[in-house]
Motif scaffolding. Structure first.
Motif, PDB file in Angstrom:
ATOM      1  N   ILE A 291       0.837  -1.202   0.000  1.00  7.16           N
ATOM      2  CA  ILE A 291       0.000   0.000   0.000  1.00  7.16           C
ATOM      3  C   ILE A 291       0.870   1.250   0.000  1.00  7.16           C
ATOM      4  O   ILE A 291       0.589   2.235  -0.704  1.00  7.16           O
ATOM      5  N   LEU A 292       1.964   1.254   0.765  1.00 10.62           N
ATOM      6  CA  LEU A 292       2.878   2.393   0.730  1.00 10.62           C
ATOM      7  C   LEU A 292       3.464   2.571  -0.673  1.00 10.62           C
ATOM      8  O   LEU A 292       3.597   3.704  -1.155  1.00 10.62           O
ATOM      9  N   SER A 293       3.790   1.467  -1.329  1.00  9.00           N
ATOM     10  CA  SER A 293       4.317   1.553  -2.696  1.00  9.00           C
ATOM     11  C   SER A 293       3.279   2.124  -3.652  1.00  9.00           C
ATOM     12  O   SER A 293       3.605   2.945  -4.519  1.00  9.00           O
ATOM     13  N   GLN A 294       2.031   1.703  -3.495  1.00 10.69           N
ATOM     14  CA  GLN A 294       0.962   2.227  -4.341  1.00 10.69           C
ATOM     15  C   GLN A 294       0.745   3.718  -4.092  1.00 10.69           C
ATOM     16  O   GLN A 294       0.474   4.478  -5.032  1.00 10.69           O
ATOM     17  N   MET A 295       0.871   4.141  -2.848  1.00  3.70           N
ATOM     18  CA  MET A 295       0.761   5.569  -2.554  1.00  3.70           C
ATOM     19  C   MET A 295       1.858   6.352  -3.262  1.00  3.70           C
ATOM     20  O   MET A 295       1.615   7.420  -3.830  1.00  3.70           O
ATOM     21  N   LEU A 296       3.063   5.814  -3.246  1.00  2.50           N
ATOM     22  CA  LEU A 296       4.194   6.515  -3.863  1.00  2.50           C
ATOM     23  C   LEU A 296       4.072   6.569  -5.389  1.00  2.50           C
ATOM     24  O   LEU A 296       4.702   7.421  -6.027  1.00  2.50           O
ATOM     25  N   ALA A 297       3.259   5.683  -5.955  1.00  5.81           N
ATOM     26  CA  ALA A 297       3.092   5.673  -7.408  1.00  5.81           C
ATOM     27  C   ALA A 297       2.182   6.795  -7.898  1.00  5.81           C
ATOM     28  O   ALA A 297       2.050   6.996  -9.108  1.00  5.81           O
ATOM     29  N   THR A 298       1.564   7.523  -6.982  1.00  4.56           N
ATOM     30  CA  THR A 298       0.693   8.637  -7.354  1.00  4.56           C
ATOM     31  C   THR A 298       1.397   9.959  -7.041  1.00  4.56           C
ATOM     32  O   THR A 298       2.394   9.999  -6.304  1.00  4.56           O
ATOM     33  N   ASP A 299       0.840  11.026  -7.566  1.00  7.17           N
ATOM     34  CA  ASP A 299       1.465  12.344  -7.437  1.00  7.17           C
ATOM     35  C   ASP A 299       0.860  13.098  -6.258  1.00  7.17           C
ATOM     36  O   ASP A 299      -0.316  13.459  -6.282  1.00  7.17           O
ATOM     37  N   TRP A 300       1.628  13.280  -5.201  1.00  2.67           N
ATOM     38  CA  TRP A 300       1.187  14.075  -4.051  1.00  2.67           C
ATOM     39  C   TRP A 300       2.408  14.665  -3.359  1.00  2.67           C
ATOM     40  O   TRP A 300       3.513  14.144  -3.458  1.00  2.67           O
ATOM     41  N   LYS A 301       2.161  15.749  -2.679  1.00  6.28           N
ATOM     42  CA  LYS A 301       3.235  16.423  -1.949  1.00  6.28           C
ATOM     43  C   LYS A 301       3.074  16.174  -0.447  1.00  6.28           C
ATOM     44  O   LYS A 301       1.958  16.182   0.053  1.00  6.28           O
ATOM     45  N   PRO A 302       4.175  15.972   0.249  1.00  7.39           N
ATOM     46  CA  PRO A 302       4.071  15.744   1.694  1.00  7.39           C
ATOM     47  C   PRO A 302       3.568  16.990   2.412  1.00  7.39           C
ATOM     48  O   PRO A 302       3.788  18.113   1.967  1.00  7.39           O
ATOM     49  N   TRP A 303       2.893  16.772   3.516  1.00  7.09           N
ATOM     50  CA  TRP A 303       2.393  17.862   4.339  1.00  7.09           C
ATOM     51  C   TRP A 303       3.292  18.011   5.557  1.00  7.09           C
ATOM     52  O   TRP A 303       4.085  17.131   5.903  1.00  7.09           O
ATOM     53  N   ALA A 304       3.166  19.135   6.240  1.00  7.83           N
ATOM     54  CA  ALA A 304       4.152  19.519   7.253  1.00  7.83           C
ATOM     55  C   ALA A 304       4.255  18.521   8.393  1.00  7.83           C
ATOM     56  O   ALA A 304       5.348  18.266   8.916  1.00  7.83           O
ATOM     57  N   SER A 305       3.135  17.930   8.807  1.00  9.61           N
ATOM     58  CA  SER A 305       3.169  17.072   9.998  1.00  9.61           C
ATOM     59  C   SER A 305       3.674  15.667   9.726  1.00  9.61           C
ATOM     60  O   SER A 305       4.034  14.942  10.657  1.00  9.61           O
ATOM     61  N   LEU A 306       3.709  15.240   8.469  1.00 11.64           N
ATOM     62  CA  LEU A 306       4.095  13.856   8.159  1.00 11.64           C
ATOM     63  C   LEU A 306       5.582  13.649   8.412  1.00 11.64           C
ATOM     64  O   LEU A 306       6.423  14.325   7.825  1.00 11.64           O
ATOM     65  N   ARG A 307       5.913  12.679   9.279  1.00 15.01           N
ATOM     66  CA  ARG A 307       7.313  12.480   9.634  1.00 15.01           C
ATOM     67  C   ARG A 307       7.771  11.024   9.593  1.00 15.01           C
ATOM     68  O   ARG A 307       8.980  10.760   9.634  1.00 15.01           O
ATOM     69  N   LEU A 308       6.832  10.065   9.497  1.00 10.81           N
ATOM     70  CA  LEU A 308       7.228   8.671   9.662  1.00 10.81           C
ATOM     71  C   LEU A 308       6.231   7.751   8.963  1.00 10.81           C
ATOM     72  O   LEU A 308       5.023   7.987   8.995  1.00 10.81           O
ATOM     73  N   ALA A 309       6.755   6.696   8.336  1.00  8.58           N
ATOM     74  CA  ALA A 309       5.943   5.587   7.832  1.00  8.58           C
ATOM     75  C   ALA A 309       6.386   4.311   8.531  1.00  8.58           C
ATOM     76  O   ALA A 309       7.584   4.084   8.735  1.00  8.58           O
ATOM     77  N   LEU A 310       5.415   3.489   8.900  1.00 12.11           N
ATOM     78  CA  LEU A 310       5.665   2.213   9.539  1.00 12.11           C
ATOM     79  C   LEU A 310       5.167   1.103   8.627  1.00 12.11           C
ATOM     80  O   LEU A 310       3.980   1.066   8.276  1.00 12.11           O
ATOM     81  N   VAL A 311       6.063   0.216   8.224  1.00 11.02           N
ATOM     82  CA  VAL A 311       5.697  -0.923   7.378  1.00 11.02           C
ATOM     83  C   VAL A 311       5.179  -2.022   8.299  1.00 11.02           C
ATOM     84  O   VAL A 311       5.910  -2.526   9.151  1.00 11.02           O
ATOM     85  N   SER A 312       3.914  -2.397   8.106  1.00 16.96           N
ATOM     86  CA  SER A 312       3.261  -3.278   9.075  1.00 16.96           C
ATOM     87  C   SER A 312       3.454  -4.759   8.791  1.00 16.96           C
ATOM     88  O   SER A 312       3.077  -5.588   9.627  1.00 16.96           O
ATOM     89  N   ASP A 313       4.024  -5.121   7.632  1.00 15.10           N
ATOM     90  CA  ASP A 313       4.064  -6.539   7.267  1.00 15.10           C
ATOM     91  C   ASP A 313       5.434  -7.040   6.841  1.00 15.10           C
ATOM     92  O   ASP A 313       5.546  -8.172   6.357  1.00 15.10           O
TER      93      ASP A 313
END
Length: 287
Positions: free
Chosen positions: A238-260
């Motif tokens: 799902i993180l990979s699919q998110m990265l395949a789209t065009d979006w800009k990070p927002w100020a509060s986003l600081r961490l991704a946790l891979v759950s699997d």
């Protein structure tokens, strides 16, 4: 002691702070810590009135959302052992889980095929009514008494009430703080990971953001940015699919946790860090 009481303790000091929010693109169902506590203790009353007793086992094949949290914590509050399953388990997998866990009850609507033998069935819609019931007290359990079950690879793993003492360290290992908003994304066939998706954030008084079922991965960045997510926990795909789209990070986003994945792929780590300027780590090595 009682694990649910310890989980809800931080929120009791901040009753109006947001505990859970179930999100769609058009609305948000917001639960303060005060509302969550009332619902949990009402559910403890309702499950007891439905015939469950301390030590009984309760299967929860429910979709991710506030009422899964209410049922899970309400059962623990009453001394009942919940076990989360995927929301629509394969009938064979459900039979295997029932055989392994020997539950007294399953929360499942009439459309879910359940073996004719026990457990008895309770419609999940009853959970909404439990919210208005008189609050139960927290069942006083020994630290070594089982609190909940994790059904993994065909076998139940027992988590005890005394594990509450280690949850702040788990939260720290995950990178959580009380100010965080954790967007917890689950695959459609995935069961709740209690520590990541519920217990570790709430023990700090942090907020869990829950995306509606059926949202496409491409819609998640918009949803997360609208609601100020600082951490996104999701399977690697799902993180990979998110990265395949065009979006800009927002100020509060600081961490991704891979759950699997215990060791996220370097390409995923590089792509995430390059896009967001934040960090990516696994959520599996947290004990």
């Amino acid at each position: 002691m009682n694990l649910a009481e310890e989980i809800l303790r931080a929120g009791a000091d901040l009753p109006d702070r947001l505990a859970l929010s179930a999100l769609s693109l058009s609305r948000a169902d917001r639960w303060s810590h005060a509302r969550l506590r009332r619902a949990v203790l009402g559910a403890a009353t309702g499950l007891t009135e439905a015939g469950l007793r301390p030590g009984d086992r309760l299967l929860l094949p429910l979709a991710q959302g506030p009422y899964l949290a209410v049922a899970f914590l309400g059962a623990i509050a009453a001394g009942i052992l919940p076990a989360a399953l995927p929301p629509r388990p394969d009938p064979r997998d459900l039979r295997d889980a029932i055989a392994a866990l020997e539950p007294a009850m399953i929360l499942a609507d009439a459309s879910m095929p359940v073996p004719s033998q026990p457990p008895c069935r309770l419609d999940p819609r009853a959970l909404a009514g439990f919210e208005s019931l008189p609050a139960a007290g927290f069942a006083d359990r020994d630290a070594e008494a089982p609190a909940y079950l994790v059904f993994s690879q065909g076998a139940p793993l027992v988590r005890r009430h005394g594990s509450a003492a280690g949850l702040p360290q788990i939260a720290q290992n995950l990178g959580l703080s009380a100010q965080d908003r954790l967007l917890h994304v689950m695959a459609a066939d995935e069961a709740l990971s209690p520590e990541l998706g519920l217990l570790a954030p709430l023990v700090l008084g942090a907020t869990v953001l829950i995306p509606a079922a059926g949202l496409a991965s491409a819609q998640l960045p918009l949803l997360a940015s609208r609601h100020g997510a600082s951490i996104i926990a999701a399977p690697a795909a799902i993180l990979s699919q998110m990265l395949a789209t065009d979006w800009k990070p927002w100020a509060s986003l600081r961490l991704a946790l891979v759950s699997d994945e215990e060791t996220p792929a370097p390409a995923l780590r590089d792509a995430w860090c390059g896009r967001t300027g934040g960090e990516l780590r696994t959520a599996l090595r947290i004990g």
